[in-house]
Design a protein around this motif. Sequence first.
Motif, PDB file in Angstrom:
ATOM      1  N   VAL A  21      -2.025   4.894 -10.829  1.00 51.79           N
ATOM      2  CA  VAL A  21      -0.572   4.916 -10.598  1.00 51.79           C
ATOM      3  C   VAL A  21      -0.298   5.505  -9.211  1.00 51.79           C
ATOM      4  O   VAL A  21       0.451   4.936  -8.405  1.00 51.79           O
ATOM      5  CB  VAL A  21       0.154   5.750 -11.695  1.00 51.79           C
ATOM      6  N   ALA A  22      -0.942   6.629  -8.914  1.00 53.25           N
ATOM      7  CA  ALA A  22      -0.713   7.279  -7.618  1.00 53.25           C
ATOM      8  C   ALA A  22      -1.223   6.405  -6.468  1.00 53.25           C
ATOM      9  O   ALA A  22      -0.625   6.369  -5.385  1.00 53.25           O
ATOM     10  CB  ALA A  22      -1.404   8.640  -7.597  1.00 53.25           C
ATOM     11  N   THR A  23      -2.311   5.673  -6.706  1.00 56.46           N
ATOM     12  CA  THR A  23      -2.856   4.801  -5.652  1.00 56.46           C
ATOM     13  C   THR A  23      -1.871   3.673  -5.348  1.00 56.46           C
ATOM     14  O   THR A  23      -1.579   3.387  -4.172  1.00 56.46           O
ATOM     15  CB  THR A  23      -4.216   4.198  -6.097  1.00 56.46           C
ATOM     16  N   LEU A  24      -1.349   3.050  -6.391  1.00 63.79           N
ATOM     17  CA  LEU A  24      -0.411   1.943  -6.172  1.00 63.79           C
ATOM     18  C   LEU A  24       0.870   2.458  -5.499  1.00 63.79           C
ATOM     19  O   LEU A  24       1.433   1.804  -4.617  1.00 63.79           O
ATOM     20  CB  LEU A  24      -0.087   1.220  -7.482  1.00 63.79           C
ATOM     21  N   GLU A  25       1.306   3.645  -5.914  1.00 65.42           N
ATOM     22  CA  GLU A  25       2.509   4.227  -5.280  1.00 65.42           C
ATOM     23  C   GLU A  25       2.244   4.503  -3.803  1.00 65.42           C
ATOM     24  O   GLU A  25       3.090   4.258  -2.948  1.00 65.42           O
ATOM     25  CB  GLU A  25       2.911   5.521  -6.004  1.00 65.42           C
ATOM     26  N   TYR A  26       1.048   4.993  -3.513  1.00 65.64           N
ATOM     27  CA  TYR A  26       0.694   5.287  -2.119  1.00 65.64           C
ATOM     28  C   TYR A  26       0.641   4.007  -1.282  1.00 65.64           C
ATOM     29  O   TYR A  26       1.133   3.965  -0.150  1.00 65.64           O
ATOM     30  CB  TYR A  26      -0.657   6.007  -2.082  1.00 65.64           C
TER      31      TYR A  26
END
Length: 473
Positions: free
Chosen positions: A334-339
């Motif tokens: 989730v954090a990777t896609l948000e980044y």
Amino acid sequence: MTHERRPTEVVNAIAKQHPVVHRSWSRPRPVIDYGEGIYLFDQDGKRYIDGSSGTSVIANIGQGVWSVVEAMYEQGKRVSFAAPHVFTNEPMLKLGQMVKERAPGNLRDNCRIWFSCTGSNAVDDAVRLARQYAVARGKPMKYVVVSRWQQFHGNDLGAAGLAGHTARRRLLYPMFVNSPHIPPAYCYRCPFGDSHPDCGLKCALALETMIRQIGEENVMAFVAEPVVGAALASLPAPEGYFEVIRDICDRYGVLLIVDEVMTAWGRLGAWFAMEQYGVTPDIIATSKGLTAGYTPLACTIAAEEIWQVIEDTGAPFMAGHTMSENPVSCAAAVATLEYLEATDLISNSKEVGAYLLERLRELLDLDIVGDVRGRGLMCGLEFVKNKETKEPFPPELKVCGLVFSEALERGLITFPCTGCVDGVAGDMMLVTPPLIITQEQIDEMIDIFKESIKAAQARLADWKPPSEQKIHY
Ligand SMILES: Cc1ncc(COP(=O)(O)O)c(C=O)c1O
């Protein structure tokens, strides 16, 4: 950066003290210390540019993205793992929604997602899903998966049967279910001796011939990499290829499975490669860039209709691993896609990728560089002995290994690959830096790469047959 290197004997002696097995016996491995952006530093302080994003096309967002590390930390503090046969978890639910909203073509908002651990899992689960769907629809004879030569789909025994990389299959040959293979869509060495677009895409039409030969009642699925990674060094499909494949699959009731283990999550300048081709597959297997290497995670994405047919039977999907649905990995994803979104890295991949390809094309001036190809930040090149005839180097010369070791010495990590000609001969190199790379960093990388290839060329000029000389790398 200047640095003192420990002598090879010392590194080897240290390595021998540890009861772990590495991927090669001969080459001493530097011990990694830390990473920053596109750079990695070993314990001797030597700096490396990560020109392959790990092994390979994984570390898409570079090293040290704190939002990803923090997301994992926060999730780990709350609950690190909870039995998937009992619970679902919040990060997985959120991630599933995010994947659904970003899926390509008609899959967007019309798919469900199954989470596992590795790219091999995702491909294997795609095949299991296709099989369970066929049986649920009352077509139990449908079991054959047609594949292509010069493709890679993972390192388990199921994937070995699908893969078309001879050198990797040989040892295991009697042990797996072998798929029938059609020729690759490989214009530089067209298996039909034609040239695109006048060829009429015989490489795609070969699927129809294969299905008719085996009998459409037996053929369950066709599997392909949208841009062939390690087996053909970032080779995109020729224009129109997947449209023809989609049409054949539809006419014969064959599912189209695409292996986007490497190509998804912004690598090509779009969330998925199939978005760029404008063709919707039935099932997608993906991994790597989903968590950008911060922790393992993979998923299999399939059309809603496929899952619905299985759900209607009441039987669960017959797959799963004990580490699947890992909340910490899902939080990292989730954090990777948000980044990726917040930093607009997908656009960067497209723009800087075009620059990388342009700079790589300059290397065609070198004696042994026969072809340069790629899409977005997934590029590669092929080494040849003779540019006119495209004759490959003898495999025992290990030319891509030679370039690899020259580049490593100069602080550039590349990914050597072989087998493009016949599954054994043919040397290539993947050039797939993290999506955060800048034009200036590409310039630095190309300079080192050029020097490394020149050094390899010089060593090749001195080459004698193996009986007379041994090259160590
Ligand atoms: C196209 C493709 N499919 C599948 C896999 C298997 O992924 P993993 O190594 O995570 O099992 C790979 C790995 O390199 C790959 O490149």
